[in-house]
Scaffold this motif. Structure first.
Motif: not given
Length: 274
Positions: A57-68, A242-250
């Motif tokens: 999850w922390c390594g994901l960016s928008r382009g990794d899922v929505f690449p175009d 961009s907010q993955t670390p904060r979502l993990l904590e939440a």
């Protein structure tokens, strides 16, 4: 585990809190991104396994899922294609994360939902090719192409069953821990910026999920439903990672509160999961 796009990171934090409290699932049930989290976790429901999911999850960016980019998206719109984004990156991520030949081979049973595009009905899976089944369950309508399985076309499980509590109850679970990421419809803030067609589509889908999530499941007196408290989340595009670390904590903090509330309601506390 419900759907919710980038909010799926919060479920990983919540799962960590459950394991830290000694709560290990007898089965997992997921829809959309929750189906992917569920399948990964079901392979080995341990803290060590979750650390791997956190890294993904922390390594994901928008382009990794929505690449175009917009040029490619615009060409697909002009061609009246069935989708805006290629599913190849998502499918590759699933294949790497869940390298099993059959969904039935997980350590604990895993049940995931898709929506039959022609009938609109929820269709459940606990076996089959994980890449096919999970990419179908997470196939946001219009964004990704429908997935064909055994001659039928399927899209996102969140269309018909965004929070699959009833499935867990129907399987006989005595306690169901509900990791729901859907926002409360009454809490949807007023839109302040100009929305494009894709913004309208995504926001409408989020509102639909939230409405469906309010349906009360039918359960026996000896079955208990424990729900994750509302998360302090902002109004961001579900494609924004961009907010993955904060979502993990939440998610972790919300699950700790959920467990504490369950402890207050049930004494002695029975460590049961659905």
């Amino acid at each position: 585990m419900s759907g919710g796009g980038r909010l799926g990171a919060a479920q990983v934090g919540a799962l960590r809190a459950l394991l830290e409290a000694g709560i290990v699932p007898d089965a997992v049930v997921g829809s959309s991104v929750g189906a992917i989290n569920a399948a990964y976790f079901a392979m080995e429901p341990t803290v060590e396994r979750l650390e791997g999911l956190e890294r993904i999850w922390c390594g994901l960016s928008r382009g990794d899922v929505f690449p175009d980019g917009w040029l490619t998206v615009g060409r697909r719109l002009a061609r009246r294609a069935s989708h805006l984004y290629s599913p190849d990156r998502l499918r590759a991520t699933i294949a790497e994360a869940i390298p099993q030949r059959d969904l039935a081979d997980t350590a604990v049973p895993c049940h995931v939902v898709t929506t039959d595009l022609h009938t609109g009905e929820a269709v459940w899976w606990n076996s089959g090719d994980p890449v096919q089944v999970l990419s179908a369950s997470a196939c946001l309508p219009g964004l990704f192409p429908p997935v064909q399985i055994n001659g039928r076309m399927y899209v996102d499980g969140g269309v018909s069953c965004p929070v699959p509590v009833q499935r867990a109850l129907d399987l006989g679970a005595r306690r169901v821990w509900v990791l729901n990421l859907a926002r409360d419809v009454s809490g949807f803030p007023r839109v302040e910026h100009q929305m494009n067609a894709l913004d309208v589509l995504l926001e409408s889908f989020a509102i639909s999920r939230a409405h469906l999530a309010h349906r009360e499941p039918v359960h026996r007196p000896d079955q208990q439903i424990v729900r994750l408290p509302a998360l302090p989340i902002d109004r961001r595009d579900l494609r924004d990672f961009s907010q993955t670390p904060r979502l993990l904590e939440a998610g972790h903090a919300a699950a700790q509160a959920m467990i504490a509330e369950a402890d207050r309601r049930t004494v002695p506390h029975q460590r049961l999961a659905g």
